[in-house]
Motif scaffolding. Structure first.
Motif, mmCIF file in Angstrom:
data_model
loop_
_atom_site.group_PDB
_atom_site.id
_atom_site.type_symbol
_atom_site.label_atom_id
_atom_site.label_comp_id
_atom_site.label_asym_id
_atom_site.label_seq_id
_atom_site.Cartn_x
_atom_site.Cartn_y
_atom_site.Cartn_z
ATOM 1 N N ALA A 101 0.746 -1.111 -0.038
ATOM 2 C CA ALA A 101 -0.058 -0.060 -0.127
ATOM 3 C C ALA A 101 1.033 1.274 -0.110
ATOM 4 O O ALA A 101 0.520 2.398 -0.691
ATOM 5 C CB ALA A 101 -0.858 0.053 1.243
ATOM 6 N N ARG A 102 2.174 1.063 0.597
ATOM 7 C CA ARG A 102 2.972 2.384 0.744
ATOM 8 C C ARG A 102 3.438 2.689 -0.524
ATOM 9 O O ARG A 102 3.866 3.683 -0.962
ATOM 10 C CB ARG A 102 3.844 2.083 1.843
ATOM 11 C CG ARG A 102 3.376 2.378 3.229
ATOM 12 C CD ARG A 102 4.547 2.190 4.342
ATOM 13 N NE ARG A 102 5.675 2.786 3.939
ATOM 14 C CZ ARG A 102 6.734 2.752 4.883
ATOM 15 N NH1 ARG A 102 6.823 2.068 5.925
ATOM 16 N NH2 ARG A 102 7.914 3.454 4.671
ATOM 17 N N ALA A 103 3.836 1.595 -1.172
ATOM 18 C CA ALA A 103 4.478 1.568 -2.577
ATOM 19 C C ALA A 103 3.531 2.078 -3.528
ATOM 20 O O ALA A 103 3.992 2.753 -4.405
ATOM 21 C CB ALA A 103 4.946 0.154 -3.017
ATOM 22 N N ALA A 104 2.212 1.903 -3.301
ATOM 23 C CA ALA A 104 1.213 2.253 -4.252
ATOM 24 C C ALA A 104 0.968 3.750 -4.055
ATOM 25 O O ALA A 104 0.996 4.667 -5.209
ATOM 26 C CB ALA A 104 -0.135 1.816 -4.123
ATOM 27 N N VAL A 105 0.966 4.298 -2.830
ATOM 28 C CA VAL A 105 0.858 5.819 -2.719
ATOM 29 C C VAL A 105 2.219 6.497 -3.286
ATOM 30 O O VAL A 105 1.969 7.506 -3.752
ATOM 31 C CB VAL A 105 0.624 6.095 -1.264
ATOM 32 C CG1 VAL A 105 0.803 7.427 -0.805
ATOM 33 C CG2 VAL A 105 -0.596 5.572 -0.639
ATOM 34 N N ALA A 106 3.095 5.939 -3.089
ATOM 35 C CA ALA A 106 4.553 6.566 -3.545
ATOM 36 C C ALA A 106 4.527 6.628 -5.016
ATOM 37 O O ALA A 106 5.044 7.516 -5.809
ATOM 38 C CB ALA A 106 5.717 5.946 -3.013
ATOM 39 N N ASP A 107 3.847 5.681 -5.612
ATOM 40 C CA ASP A 107 3.617 5.634 -7.077
ATOM 41 C C ASP A 107 3.031 6.911 -7.843
ATOM 42 O O ASP A 107 3.363 7.113 -8.875
ATOM 43 C CB ASP A 107 3.170 4.425 -7.672
ATOM 44 C CG ASP A 107 3.031 4.169 -8.881
ATOM 45 O OD1 ASP A 107 4.074 3.932 -9.763
ATOM 46 O OD2 ASP A 107 2.040 4.202 -9.460
ATOM 47 N N VAL A 175 -6.581 -2.305 2.780
ATOM 48 C CA VAL A 175 -5.250 -2.084 3.577
ATOM 49 C C VAL A 175 -5.440 -0.524 3.837
ATOM 50 O O VAL A 175 -5.417 0.203 3.125
ATOM 51 C CB VAL A 175 -3.924 -2.411 2.830
ATOM 52 C CG1 VAL A 175 -3.034 -2.123 3.836
ATOM 53 C CG2 VAL A 175 -4.007 -3.931 2.586
ATOM 54 N N PRO A 176 -5.404 -0.230 5.443
ATOM 55 C CA PRO A 176 -5.546 1.215 5.659
ATOM 56 C C PRO A 176 -4.091 1.836 5.187
ATOM 57 O O PRO A 176 -2.899 1.292 5.169
ATOM 58 C CB PRO A 176 -5.267 0.827 7.198
ATOM 59 C CG PRO A 176 -5.876 -0.192 7.494
ATOM 60 C CD PRO A 176 -5.560 -0.959 6.455
ATOM 61 N N VAL A 177 -4.348 3.186 4.737
ATOM 62 C CA VAL A 177 -3.103 3.931 4.349
ATOM 63 C C VAL A 177 -2.968 4.917 5.403
ATOM 64 O O VAL A 177 -3.489 5.349 5.808
ATOM 65 C CB VAL A 177 -3.288 4.796 2.944
ATOM 66 C CG1 VAL A 177 -2.230 5.599 2.600
ATOM 67 C CG2 VAL A 177 -3.680 3.641 1.670
ATOM 68 N N ALA A 178 -1.267 5.106 5.740
ATOM 69 C CA ALA A 178 -1.238 5.794 6.796
ATOM 70 C C ALA A 178 -1.866 7.271 6.783
ATOM 71 O O ALA A 178 -1.682 7.966 5.509
ATOM 72 C CB ALA A 178 0.477 6.088 7.052
ATOM 73 N N ALA A 179 -2.293 7.670 7.908
ATOM 74 C CA ALA A 179 -3.186 9.171 7.691
ATOM 75 C C ALA A 179 -2.216 10.265 7.888
ATOM 76 O O ALA A 179 -1.141 10.146 8.491
ATOM 77 C CB ALA A 179 -4.271 9.187 8.698
ATOM 78 N N GLU A 289 -8.779 6.472 2.433
ATOM 79 C CA GLU A 289 -7.991 5.870 3.548
ATOM 80 C C GLU A 289 -7.619 4.389 3.346
ATOM 81 O O GLU A 289 -6.938 3.974 4.142
ATOM 82 C CB GLU A 289 -9.212 5.876 4.812
ATOM 83 C CG GLU A 289 -9.596 6.958 5.255
ATOM 84 C CD GLU A 289 -10.995 7.781 4.419
ATOM 85 O OE1 GLU A 289 -11.235 6.668 3.637
ATOM 86 O OE2 GLU A 289 -11.021 8.667 4.585
ATOM 87 N N THR A 290 -7.807 3.771 2.230
ATOM 88 C CA THR A 290 -7.326 2.528 2.192
ATOM 89 C C THR A 290 -6.728 2.156 0.826
ATOM 90 O O THR A 290 -7.400 2.882 -0.343
ATOM 91 C CB THR A 290 -8.723 1.316 2.337
ATOM 92 O OG1 THR A 290 -9.467 1.720 1.518
ATOM 93 C CG2 THR A 290 -9.004 1.464 3.582
ATOM 94 N N ALA A 291 -5.809 1.321 0.604
ATOM 95 C CA ALA A 291 -5.522 0.705 -0.796
ATOM 96 C C ALA A 291 -6.298 -0.468 -0.930
ATOM 97 O O ALA A 291 -6.340 -1.322 0.093
ATOM 98 C CB ALA A 291 -4.018 0.727 -0.699
#
Length: 300
Positions: A101-107, A175-179, A289-291
């Motif tokens: 999920a973190r990698a998807a946000v960074a993408d 999966v929750p994404v860091a708020a 809030e989620t991936a």
């Protein structure tokens, strides 16, 4: 009745019982063989998704240097034998699904020309290691976006897709994404207009892309973090067609985030008015809030 007849009858009874038990035992054996199900691959996607959601991994990755944009030297350099860690190396730990999920946000703010980041490569390797025992062929697709077809979307894919015309089993994790701190947006407030939904979703998106305190520390931390963070700001602003008016150079994170959120809210509002009938329907589409981690498996 003579003792001889009694003995014969006793022996006969014992034999009858023994034969009966023999047939019962044989019947049980037959039933156990018949009722034992053949290995079923239909739940392999569920098992793979469970592994991603419950097992943890540690990813070491470099933030600078020639190997930060290609090759595996960075990963090796970040794990020296003496246990030390160079200044341009970072470590991330969590469930494999959380790291994806973190990698998807960074993408979202990545550039196509730069290729996959060292962090994403590390997460992809961790995913392969966790699913190495899955007998079926598999693919993992991770997406993060505010709503379907949102203008800013992060996506990470691990594994090749299935061939056409084959049965595919699917399992999905949220999966929750860091708020991040999104000013003026609380879960207790019921949005009364589609525009209010759009503003909240835009603020939440930007706060997760650029959480204020960590982003300010990165901009103030010197090379390479200030340069990398400023680059992510510029790419995001260019994607939205907005200028940041020197906010990044000034280290004014909240001002820069406000500019991005304002531009993004305008696009979100337009899309949500087209696809949703009122604020309640619009809010039901939002998933900042989620991936979504989707696992697909199929027999090779």
């Amino acid at each position: 009745m003579t003792n001889e007849h009694c003995d014969d009858r006793a022996v006969s009874t014992v034999l009858d019982v023994a034969v009966c038990l023999l047939f019962v035992t044989a019947a049980v054996g037959v039933l156990a063989t018949v009722e034992r199900p053949a290995p079923d691959e239909s739940d392999t996607a569920d098992r793979a998704a469970s592994l991603l959601g419950t097992t943890t991994a540690t990813v070491h990755y470099a933030t600078t240097g020639p190997s930060s944009t290609g090759g595996s030297a960075a990963a090796v350099a970040c794990r020296p034998a003496d246990g030390s860690r160079p200044d341009d190396c970072r470590t991330a730990h969590g469930t494999v699904a959380g790291l994806l999920a973190r990698a998807a946000v960074a993408d979202v703010a990545a550039t196509e020309s730069a290729g996959r980041s060292p962090f994403e490569r590390g997460v992809r390797n961790a995913t392969r290691q966790r699913l190495a025992g899955i007998r079926s062929s598999w693919q993992v697709v991770v997406t993060w976006r505010a709503y379907p077809d949102a203008p800013l979307t992060g996506r990470v894919v691990v594994g090749d897709g299935p061939p056409p015309g084959i049965d595919v089993h699917t399992a999905t994790l949220r999966v929750p994404v860091a708020a991040g701190a999104a000013p003026g947006a609380t879960d207790d407030d019921e949005p009364r207009t589609v525009e209010a939904v759009a503003r909240r979703a835009a603020a939440g998106t930007v706060a997760r892309l650029f959480p204020p305190e960590p982003t300010w520390l990165a901009l103030a931390g010197g090379e390479p973090h200030d340069r990398l963070t400023a680059g992510r700001y510029r790419r995001t602003a260019a994607a939205l067609g907005v200028g940041l008016d020197g906010a990044v150079e000034d280290g004014a994170v909240r001002r820069a985030n406000g500019r991005l959120a304002e531009a993004l809210a305008s696009e979100y509002g337009h899309d949500l008015r087209e696809s949703a009938d009122g604020p309640v329907a619009a809010a039901s589409l939002i998933s900042v809030e989620t991936a979504t981690v989707t696992v697909r498996t199929w027999s090779p």
